[in-house]
Motif scaffolding. Structure first.
Motif, PDB file in Angstrom:
ATOM      1  N   PRO A   1       5.332 -34.295  37.301  1.00  0.00           N
ATOM      2  CA  PRO A   1       4.162 -34.733  38.074  1.00  0.00           C
ATOM      3  C   PRO A   1       4.540 -35.300  39.451  1.00  0.00           C
ATOM      4  N   GLY A   2       5.582 -36.097  39.534  1.00  0.00           N
ATOM      5  CA  GLY A   2       6.014 -36.641  40.821  1.00  0.00           C
ATOM      6  C   GLY A   2       6.550 -35.572  41.749  1.00  0.00           C
ATOM      7  N   THR A   3       7.273 -34.617  41.206  1.00  0.00           N
ATOM      8  CA  THR A   3       7.799 -33.520  42.020  1.00  0.00           C
ATOM      9  C   THR A   3       6.649 -32.689  42.582  1.00  0.00           C
ATOM     10  N   LEU A   4       5.646 -32.422  41.754  1.00  0.00           N
ATOM     11  CA  LEU A   4       4.470 -31.697  42.242  1.00  0.00           C
ATOM     12  C   LEU A   4       3.784 -32.475  43.365  1.00  0.00           C
ATOM     13  N   LYS A   5       3.618 -33.769  43.173  1.00  0.00           N
ATOM     14  CA  LYS A   5       2.943 -34.611  44.155  1.00  0.00           C
ATOM     15  C   LYS A   5       3.696 -34.655  45.491  1.00  0.00           C
ATOM     16  N   HIS A   6       5.014 -34.820  45.432  1.00  0.00           N
ATOM     17  CA  HIS A   6       5.790 -35.002  46.660  1.00  0.00           C
ATOM     18  C   HIS A   6       6.160 -33.702  47.363  1.00  0.00           C
ATOM     19  N   PHE A   7       6.333 -32.631  46.622  1.00  0.00           N
ATOM     20  CA  PHE A   7       6.833 -31.397  47.231  1.00  0.00           C
ATOM     21  C   PHE A   7       5.877 -30.217  47.165  1.00  0.00           C
ATOM     22  N   PHE A   8       4.842 -30.289  46.338  1.00  0.00           N
ATOM     23  CA  PHE A   8       3.967 -29.138  46.158  1.00  0.00           C
ATOM     24  C   PHE A   8       2.487 -29.487  46.332  1.00  0.00           C
ATOM     25  N   ALA A   9       2.200 -30.572  47.029  1.00  0.00           N
ATOM     26  CA  ALA A   9       0.815 -31.002  47.235  1.00  0.00           C
ATOM     27  C   ALA A   9       0.010 -29.994  48.043  1.00  0.00           C
ATOM     28  N   ASP A  10       0.681 -29.233  48.896  1.00  0.00           N
ATOM     29  CA  ASP A  10      -0.012 -28.259  49.749  1.00  0.00           C
ATOM     30  C   ASP A  10       0.029 -26.843  49.184  1.00  0.00           C
ATOM     31  N   HIS A  11       0.552 -26.693  47.992  1.00  0.00           N
ATOM     32  CA  HIS A  11       0.627 -25.371  47.361  1.00  0.00           C
ATOM     33  C   HIS A  11      -0.472 -25.248  46.323  1.00  0.00           C
ATOM     34  N   ASP A  12      -0.974 -24.033  46.158  1.00  0.00           N
ATOM     35  CA  ASP A  12      -2.009 -23.788  45.161  1.00  0.00           C
ATOM     36  C   ASP A  12      -1.450 -23.211  43.866  1.00  0.00           C
ATOM     37  N   GLN A  13      -0.207 -22.740  43.938  1.00  0.00           N
ATOM     38  CA  GLN A  13       0.396 -22.143  42.754  1.00  0.00           C
ATOM     39  C   GLN A  13       1.905 -22.389  42.781  1.00  0.00           C
TER      40      GLN A  13
ATOM     41  N   GLY B   1      20.407 -15.655  33.070  1.00  0.00           N
ATOM     42  CA  GLY B   1      21.302 -16.303  32.121  1.00  0.00           C
ATOM     43  C   GLY B   1      20.962 -17.749  31.842  1.00  0.00           C
ATOM     44  N   GLU B   2      20.257 -18.399  32.763  1.00  0.00           N
ATOM     45  CA  GLU B   2      19.950 -19.819  32.632  1.00  0.00           C
ATOM     46  C   GLU B   2      18.485 -20.088  32.279  1.00  0.00           C
ATOM     47  N   ILE B   3      17.583 -19.239  32.720  1.00  0.00           N
ATOM     48  CA  ILE B   3      16.143 -19.487  32.584  1.00  0.00           C
ATOM     49  C   ILE B   3      15.649 -18.966  31.240  1.00  0.00           C
ATOM     50  N   GLU B   4      15.035 -19.865  30.468  1.00  0.00           N
ATOM     51  CA  GLU B   4      14.532 -19.515  29.138  1.00  0.00           C
ATOM     52  C   GLU B   4      13.137 -18.885  29.227  1.00  0.00           C
ATOM     53  N   SER B   5      12.286 -19.420  30.098  1.00  0.00           N
ATOM     54  CA  SER B   5      10.947 -18.855  30.279  1.00  0.00           C
ATOM     55  C   SER B   5      10.362 -19.330  31.606  1.00  0.00           C
ATOM     56  N   VAL B   6       9.288 -18.650  32.013  1.00  0.00           N
ATOM     57  CA  VAL B   6       8.634 -18.937  33.296  1.00  0.00           C
ATOM     58  C   VAL B   6       7.139 -19.087  33.055  1.00  0.00           C
ATOM     59  N   ALA B   7       6.565 -20.115  33.654  1.00  0.00           N
ATOM     60  CA  ALA B   7       5.108 -20.305  33.610  1.00  0.00           C
ATOM     61  C   ALA B   7       4.584 -20.314  35.043  1.00  0.00           C
ATOM     62  N   VAL B   8       3.335 -19.924  35.201  1.00  0.00           N
ATOM     63  CA  VAL B   8       2.673 -19.975  36.501  1.00  0.00           C
ATOM     64  C   VAL B   8       1.556 -20.999  36.384  1.00  0.00           C
ATOM     65  N   TRP B   9       1.598 -22.004  37.253  1.00  0.00           N
ATOM     66  CA  TRP B   9       0.589 -23.056  37.246  1.00  0.00           C
ATOM     67  C   TRP B   9      -0.223 -22.978  38.522  1.00  0.00           C
ATOM     68  N   ASN B  10      -1.530 -23.218  38.382  1.00  0.00           N
ATOM     69  CA  ASN B  10      -2.438 -23.214  39.527  1.00  0.00           C
ATOM     70  C   ASN B  10      -3.035 -24.602  39.726  1.00  0.00           C
ATOM     71  N   ARG B  11      -3.086 -25.009  40.973  1.00  0.00           N
ATOM     72  CA  ARG B  11      -3.679 -26.304  41.330  1.00  0.00           C
ATOM     73  C   ARG B  11      -5.189 -26.120  41.413  1.00  0.00           C
ATOM     74  N   THR B  12      -5.934 -27.036  40.821  1.00  0.00           N
ATOM     75  CA  THR B  12      -7.390 -26.985  40.879  1.00  0.00           C
ATOM     76  C   THR B  12      -7.919 -28.348  41.309  1.00  0.00           C
ATOM     77  N   SER B  13      -9.057 -28.356  41.925  1.00  0.00           N
ATOM     78  CA  SER B  13      -9.714 -29.598  42.359  1.00  0.00           C
ATOM     79  C   SER B  13      -8.788 -30.480  43.190  1.00  0.00           C
ATOM     80  N   GLY B  14      -7.885 -29.848  43.927  1.00  0.00           N
ATOM     81  CA  GLY B  14      -7.017 -30.601  44.823  1.00  0.00           C
ATOM     82  C   GLY B  14      -5.849 -31.309  44.171  1.00  0.00           C
ATOM     83  N   ASN B  15      -5.626 -31.075  42.855  1.00  0.00           N
ATOM     84  CA  ASN B  15      -4.488 -31.728  42.209  1.00  0.00           C
ATOM     85  C   ASN B  15      -3.931 -30.848  41.087  1.00  0.00           C
TER      86      ASN B  15
END
Length: 132
Positions: A46-58, A104-118
């Motif tokens: 949550p903190g990483t999203l807030k500080h580094f991805f606040a302007d991203h939608d996905q 070799g390192e990544i077990e799985s990948v998810a795609v998250w979308n920002r809604t309502s500005g957060n």
């Protein structure tokens, strides 16, 4: 502190992660400049999203089994010059393996979308996938 089961790499949608993971994904500018790959625990996301991805939608969220990379992880304090103090989040996992992060390192990948500005709804939907 006990080791987590998984650690995570957040990647902006401007650097899409292909469906079939290559052996090595391109490094972000921050990772290339730092000389290591910046990762987060589930609690830190949550903190990483807030500080580094606040302007991203996905974002792409890469789940990495900790045991696979444990020998190349250093737990370090975040640089307050980059995003200010991140009180209560503790040390962050940094991967020192020459910039190798891929199939070799990544077990799985998810795609998250920002809604309502957060990112609250994305975090809630990912609760069962986001493992500690």
């Amino acid at each position: 502190m006990s080791n987590p089961s998984y650690i995570y790499k957040l990647v902006p949608s401007s650097s899409p992660v292909p469906d079939e993971l290559p052996e090595r994904l391109p490094l972000s500018e921050l990772d290339a400049t730092s000389g290591f790959i910046h990762l987060s625990t589930a609690k830190q996301i949550p903190g990483t999203l807030k500080h580094f991805f606040a302007d991203h939608d996905q974002v792409y969220v890469l789940r990495i089994e900790y045991a696979k990379v444990e020998k190349e992880i250093r737990w370090e304090s975040p640089d307050a010059k980059v995003c200010g103090e991140r009180g209560g989040e503790g040390f962050f996992p940094h991967l020192y393996n020459g910039g190798r992060l891929g199939s070799g390192e990544i077990e799985s990948v998810a795609v998250w979308n920002r809604t309502s500005g957060n990112w609250d709804e994305a975090l809630e939907k990912a609760e069962s996938w986001l493992l500690y």
